[in-house]
Write an enzyme that holds these catalytic residues in place. Structure first.
Site, PDB file in Angstrom:
ATOM      1  N   HIS A  17       0.768  -1.221  -0.006  1.00 17.75           N
ATOM      2  CA  HIS A  17       0.320  -0.028   0.084  1.00 17.75           C
ATOM      3  C   HIS A  17       0.827   1.233  -0.222  1.00 17.75           C
ATOM      4  O   HIS A  17       0.551   2.090  -0.643  1.00 17.75           O
ATOM      5  CB  HIS A  17      -0.912  -0.013   1.012  1.00 17.75           C
ATOM      6  CG  HIS A  17      -1.919  -1.134   1.448  1.00 17.75           C
ATOM      7  ND1 HIS A  17      -1.832  -1.744   2.543  1.00 17.75           N
ATOM      8  CD2 HIS A  17      -2.718  -1.499   0.630  1.00 17.75           C
ATOM      9  CE1 HIS A  17      -3.166  -2.626   2.672  1.00 17.75           C
ATOM     10  NE2 HIS A  17      -3.415  -2.524   1.234  1.00 17.75           N
ATOM     11  N   LYS A  41     -16.920  -6.459   7.799  1.00 24.46           N
ATOM     12  CA  LYS A  41     -15.816  -7.173   7.426  1.00 24.46           C
ATOM     13  C   LYS A  41     -15.003  -7.776   8.599  1.00 24.46           C
ATOM     14  O   LYS A  41     -14.088  -8.425   8.602  1.00 24.46           O
ATOM     15  CB  LYS A  41     -14.810  -6.414   6.582  1.00 24.46           C
ATOM     16  CG  LYS A  41     -15.170  -6.213   5.153  1.00 24.46           C
ATOM     17  CD  LYS A  41     -14.021  -5.877   4.149  1.00 24.46           C
ATOM     18  CE  LYS A  41     -14.419  -5.809   2.634  1.00 24.46           C
ATOM     19  NZ  LYS A  41     -13.205  -5.346   1.813  1.00 24.46           N
ATOM     20  N   ARG A  90      -2.178  -6.107  -7.929  1.00 21.32           N
ATOM     21  CA  ARG A  90      -0.847  -6.869  -7.748  1.00 21.32           C
ATOM     22  C   ARG A  90      -1.047  -7.862  -8.630  1.00 21.32           C
ATOM     23  O   ARG A  90       0.048  -8.003  -9.380  1.00 21.32           O
ATOM     24  CB  ARG A  90      -1.028  -7.362  -6.378  1.00 21.32           C
ATOM     25  CG  ARG A  90      -1.138  -6.457  -5.341  1.00 21.32           C
ATOM     26  CD  ARG A  90      -1.491  -7.050  -3.779  1.00 21.32           C
ATOM     27  NE  ARG A  90      -2.932  -7.437  -4.160  1.00 21.32           N
ATOM     28  CZ  ARG A  90      -3.820  -7.877  -3.156  1.00 21.32           C
ATOM     29  NH1 ARG A  90      -3.037  -8.123  -1.760  1.00 21.32           N
ATOM     30  NH2 ARG A  90      -4.770  -8.348  -3.193  1.00 21.32           N
ATOM     31  N   SER A 128      -2.827  -7.613   3.110  1.00 22.99           N
ATOM     32  CA  SER A 128      -2.929  -7.541   4.822  1.00 22.99           C
ATOM     33  C   SER A 128      -3.311  -8.876   5.540  1.00 22.99           C
ATOM     34  O   SER A 128      -2.724  -9.107   6.266  1.00 22.99           O
ATOM     35  CB  SER A 128      -4.240  -6.481   4.989  1.00 22.99           C
ATOM     36  OG  SER A 128      -3.693  -5.395   4.253  1.00 22.99           O
TER      37      SER A 128
HETATM   38  O1  PNS Z   1      -9.229  -2.673   0.837  1.00 26.27           O
HETATM   39  P1  PNS Z   1     -10.427  -3.303   0.307  1.00 26.27           P
HETATM   40  O2  PNS Z   1     -11.384  -3.783   1.283  1.00 26.27           O
HETATM   41  O3  PNS Z   1     -10.024  -4.356  -1.002  1.00 26.27           O
HETATM   42  O4  PNS Z   1     -11.356  -2.046  -0.357  1.00 26.27           O
HETATM   43  C1  PNS Z   1     -12.581  -2.229  -0.933  1.00 26.27           C
HETATM   44  C2  PNS Z   1     -13.057  -0.777  -0.926  1.00 26.27           C
HETATM   45  C3  PNS Z   1     -13.013  -0.175   0.333  1.00 26.27           C
HETATM   46  C4  PNS Z   1     -12.316   0.109  -1.911  1.00 26.27           C
HETATM   47  C5  PNS Z   1     -14.618  -0.983  -1.354  1.00 26.27           C
HETATM   48  O5  PNS Z   1     -15.080  -2.102  -0.384  1.00 26.27           O
HETATM   49  C6  PNS Z   1     -15.570   0.261  -1.131  1.00 26.27           C
HETATM   50  O6  PNS Z   1     -15.473   1.178  -2.052  1.00 26.27           O
HETATM   51  N1  PNS Z   1     -16.319   0.307  -0.176  1.00 26.27           N
HETATM   52  C7  PNS Z   1     -17.214   1.440  -0.046  1.00 26.27           C
HETATM   53  C8  PNS Z   1     -18.676   1.282  -0.604  1.00 26.27           C
HETATM   54  C9  PNS Z   1     -19.253   1.303  -1.815  1.00 26.27           C
HETATM   55  O7  PNS Z   1     -18.951   2.287  -2.609  1.00 26.27           O
HETATM   56  N2  PNS Z   1     -19.313   0.161  -2.634  1.00 26.27           N
HETATM   57  C10 PNS Z   1     -19.240   0.104  -4.164  1.00 26.27           C
HETATM   58  C11 PNS Z   1     -18.249  -0.110  -4.979  1.00 26.27           C
HETATM   59  S1  PNS Z   1     -17.568  -1.672  -4.513  1.00 26.27           S
END
Ligand code: PNS
Length: 162
Positions: A17, A41, A90, A128
């Protein structure tokens, strides 16, 4: 001013990151690291811990802000006056999920672009969840997270080795 948002769970932040944060902060005028408030989560680190680990890792970087958000990412983007989502890629298996999210966000708000950066090959296998797993089992995580937060992560799992 080009403001980009780098969203994620960051549970916890890794060198992978940090590589994206460093590079994106050089391409855009301002980078906001946005930590998702995601009780669903079941994160190992609390929101406050995740934000603090990121702040400790990036130190004094004038064009980087660390923040948190809940709800839809695109709503947060509007609040922050940003139209650019930064994501790291990645391995090929990331692609399908990221492609889906990028298209979904595009559908929800066509003005917002998702920009992908290929992760440094050194970190292509890093996640992570793997760091949490090996840290909890007492493995050395020196190569995967900055020194400054290493002990905080080990403390979480009660495996600090000094
Ligand atoms: O590190 P992650 O868990 O892969 O990140 C995921 C993230 C935070 C980018 C995604 O879950 C997100 O944008 N969540 C907010 C809710 C949302 O907008 N969802 C619609 C797009 S998937």
């Amino acid at each position: 001013m080009k403001i980009c948002v780098y969203p994620g769970s960051f549970d916890p932040i890794t060198n992978g990151h940090l590589d994206i944060i460093d590079r994106a902060s050089k391409v855009f005028d301002k980078l906001i690291v946005a930590v998702l408030v995601n009780p669903g989560k079941n994160p190992v680190f609390t929101l406050e811990e995740r934000v603090q680990l990121i702040k400790d890792s990036i130190g004094d970087a004038p064009n980087i802000e660390v923040d948190s958000f809940s709800g839809l990412l695109i709503d947060y983007m509007i609040n922050k006056n940003s139209k650019i989502i930064i994501k790291g890629l990645r391995v090929v298996t990331d692609f399908e999920y990221e492609f889906q999210m990028a298209l979904l966000n595009k559908n929800l708000n066509p003005d917002i672009e998702t920009v992908f950066m290929m992760t440094n090959s050194k970190y292509s296998y890093l996640s992570s969840s793997m760091i949490k797993e090996i840290a909890s089992l007492g493995a050395n995580i020196d190569e995967f997270v900055p020194d400054i937060i290493k002990n905080k992560i080990l403390d979480k799992f009660n495996v600090r080795k000094g």
